[in-house]
Design an enzyme around this catalytic site. Structure first.
Site, short mmCIF file in Angstrom:
data_model
loop_
_atom_site.label_atom_id
_atom_site.label_comp_id
_atom_site.label_asym_id
_atom_site.label_seq_id
_atom_site.Cartn_x
_atom_site.Cartn_y
_atom_site.Cartn_z
N ASP A 260 38.08 -8.27 -101.64
CA ASP A 260 37.50 -6.94 -101.89
C ASP A 260 36.92 -6.43 -100.58
O ASP A 260 35.86 -6.87 -100.16
CB ASP A 260 36.38 -7.03 -102.94
CG ASP A 260 36.91 -7.32 -104.34
OD1 ASP A 260 38.00 -7.93 -104.45
OD2 ASP A 260 36.23 -6.96 -105.32
N LYS B 14 38.93 0.22 -105.74
CA LYS B 14 37.70 -0.15 -106.44
C LYS B 14 36.63 0.87 -106.09
O LYS B 14 36.56 1.33 -104.95
CB LYS B 14 37.30 -1.57 -105.99
CG LYS B 14 35.95 -2.07 -106.43
CD LYS B 14 35.76 -3.54 -106.05
CE LYS B 14 34.32 -3.99 -106.21
NZ LYS B 14 34.09 -5.36 -105.76
N LYS C 161 39.70 -0.91 -110.23
CA LYS C 161 38.51 -1.70 -110.59
C LYS C 161 37.25 -0.85 -110.45
O LYS C 161 36.75 -0.66 -109.35
CB LYS C 161 38.41 -2.93 -109.68
CG LYS C 161 37.14 -3.76 -109.91
CD LYS C 161 37.11 -5.02 -109.07
CE LYS C 161 35.76 -5.73 -109.17
NZ LYS C 161 35.65 -6.90 -108.28
#
Lengths: 303, 292
Positions: free
Chosen positions: A140, A203, A239
């Site tokens: 991430d 995300k 996400k």
């Protein structure tokens, strides 16, 4: 398979009608979900959670405890799925990987000088390679919001592309930190850059900045994924992270994903929730449906 | 020209706010003359759930306040009630009391609140004990607040019954979800307005109106409610007791004439407390003598 393109070939990103987004999002929240679908939806939410701990005070013990929880969500009731992944700092990846050995729970690691991203390219690449070498299945990364807001889109694009390269086989989630991007237009543009630069997932947030994953922001990013899919046939994951702490909000998000992207995205390969306290709320709702009695957090594990 | 009187909409009290019931329903109870008392929320199970969530959230900081400060706040309730005496008297009259009865009930309610305000920082000294044990331990028992208390207000009174059950439950640091008298609900909501303006933090007391049949079983079964107090419930008693058993709730039914001055006391407080006994290791001083 995704073919890298250079920044100067990037198509333009459309602008966003904020009022229209708000109206559409409000409609997702009025769907009536009956008990049977709710039960299935709750199981699905659990299986999509990235159980997260990203604190300065994280210890090996805390990470091991969370990893145990990832595949023992509520042993008092059989048939509850595991979460999708745990999300930790690079220094904790090895510990998490060892703790989750033999399970289907993946290990995601934040990287690139998370959460601010204020560091040099070399350090960010080293950070990423370290996490991958330690065994992270997913990375991430955060984008450089300062550069983005200063209009240096090519810098952001190149940075994401170089981190993607450093990831090797690990899937790359690109955190836009939408709370710092100020407008939905910027969110859309950042999503667009991230997708074309090589993101496997986009995300919303680090969880350190408010507001985080509002439905308006998630909607805007889902539309970017849809437009990319329509243009190329390639799926990108989504996400939302931060601020989703109730089952109701999680179910609203699933409704939105289904109505925008369709059933292909309704699994943990393509949709995740980044959350720490959501899992317990979902478990309490499941137990409410099973027993007919409202539950107490006293009888569920401590996050 | 005669003025058309406005019939008040009484809203419920959850987490320090006055929302309408999430179900959107209402009912209009009548007094013995057949006049409507007001429009009241017909609360649902989901309102009970929301109220318990609010009560649980408020429990931490309320129970951690000093006992003395809780006493001050409870006393403040009495002060505010004194200031709005006339409104309660007129509501009681509307619900069927004579003027003299109404005055007596309100004054007794105020006095009862002051009585429990005084107990706040004293019950623990009276109830706690140092216990003799035959080992090298200093052994003592003290009382701690339980958590969220479900309260069914007595049905036959509008004000004094609910005060008599609610105030001892919260004065020790518990928070409460109270279901008002079904047929005489007016004073419960006006009392919520008093609580709201008297330094009682939002969520410490949550008050719902509606039918006992609909609300009581859900509240009694709720796993996050730690005790359930009421007057004797007749035909509902066994069902409620069974619903309460899952998390071993304390359950008390008090048979009392609430308008009697005797219907108050320390045990209304201690029933909603948990006894904690501590074994603290010490040097064995029993066999030793002073070295001086």
């Amino acid at each position: 398979m995704k073919v890298p393109i250079s920044f100067n070939k990037l198509p333009t990103s459309p602008s966003i009608d904020k009022v229209g987004v708000e109206e559409r999002v409000a409609r997702f929240q009025t769907r009536s979900i009956k008990n049977e679908s709710k039960r299935q939806g709750l199981d699905l939410v659990l299986s999509m959670i990235d159980l997260t701990t990203l604190e300065g005070k994280d210890t090996p013990g805390k990470v091991k405890q969370m990893c145990y929880k990832a595949h023992h969500l509520h042993d008092a009731y059989a048939g509850v799925p595991n979460v999708a992944a745990v999300c930790v700092y690079p220094s904790m990846v090895r510990i998490a990987k060892t703790a989750l050995n033999g399970t289907d729970v993946k290990v995601a690691s934040v990287s690139t000088a998370f959460p601010s991203g204020q560091s040099t390219r070399e350090i960010k690449i080293t950070d990423t390679k370290f996490a991958v070498d330690e065994g992270a299945d997913e990375i991430d990364m955060v984008i450089s919001r300062g550069k983005f807001l200063a209009g240096e889109y090519n810098f952001v694009f190149d940075e994401i592309a170089s981190i993607k390269e450093a990831c090797g086989k690990a899937r790359l989630k690109v955190i836009l930190e939408t709370g710092e991007l100020c407008t939905l237009d910027n969110v859309r543009k950042a999503s667009h850059i991230a997708i074309y630069a090589g993101a496997d997932f986009i995300k919303t947030s680090t969880g350190k900045i408010q507001p985080a994953a509002t439905m308006q922001v998630t909607y805007t990013m889902l539309m970017a994924i849809k437009d990319y899919y329509d243009a190329t046939g390639i799926m990108i994951g989504m996400k939302p992270a931060g601020g989703i702490s109730t089952s109701k909000l999680a179910l609203h998000n699933l409704v939105m994903v289904k109505e925008i992207l369709g059933n292909n995205w309704l699994n943990n390969e393509w949709f995740r929730f980044g959350a720490s306290s959501l899992a317990n709320d979902v478990l309490m709702q499941i137990m409410k449906l099973e027993t007919g009695v409202y539950q107490s957090s006293d009888y569920f594990s401590i996050d | 020209m005669d003025r058309v009187e406005i019939l008040k909409t009484y809203k419920i009290y959850i987490g320090g706010a006055f929302p309408r019931t999430e179900s959107g329903r209402h009912y209009t109870p009548l007094n013995s003359k057949g006049d409507p008392l007001g429009n009241l929320c017909l609360s649902s199970r989901k309102d009970v759930r929301n109220a318990v969530v609010a009560a649980r959230k408020a429990f931490g900081s309320w129970s951690e306040r000093s006992a003395f400060n809780r006493g001050q706040i409870i006393y403040r309730i009495a002060e505010m009630l004194e200031g709005r005496k006339e409104q309660f008297i007129s509501e009681l009259q509307k619900q069927g009391s004579s003027k003299a009865e109404a005055e007596k009930e309100v004054i007794l309610a105020i006095d009862r609140i002051v009585y429990y305000a005084g107990w706040c920082d004293k019950y623990n000294q009276v109830l706690s004990a140092v216990n003799p044990v035959s080992s090298a331990h200093f052994n003592f028992s003290t009382y701690e607040s339980m958590g969220v208390i479900g309260v069914l207000a007595p049905q036959a009174t509008s004000l004094i019954g609910l005060v008599s059950l609610l105030i001892p439950a919260i004065c020790s640091g518990n928070t409460a979800v109270l279901i008002a008298s079904e047929k005489l609900p007016l004073c419960a909501i006006t009392f919520a307005e008093v609580l709201n303006s008297s330094d009682v933090p939002g969520g410490v007391v949550n008050i719902l109106t509606g039918t006992l049949d609909e609300l009581a079983p859900g509240l009694a079964a709720h796993m996050d409610v730690n005790a359930f107090i009421s007057e004797p419930l007749g035909s509902m008693e066994i069902g409620i007791a069974q619903a309460a058993v899952d998390n071993l709730k304390r359950k008390f039914s008090y048979e009392a004439d609430w308008s009697s001055e005797k219907s108050q006391g320390l045990y209304y407080i201690s029933d909603c407390l948990e006894l904690k006994t501590t074994w603290h290791p010490i040097e064995n001083i029993g066999g030793s003598t002073s070295s001086y």
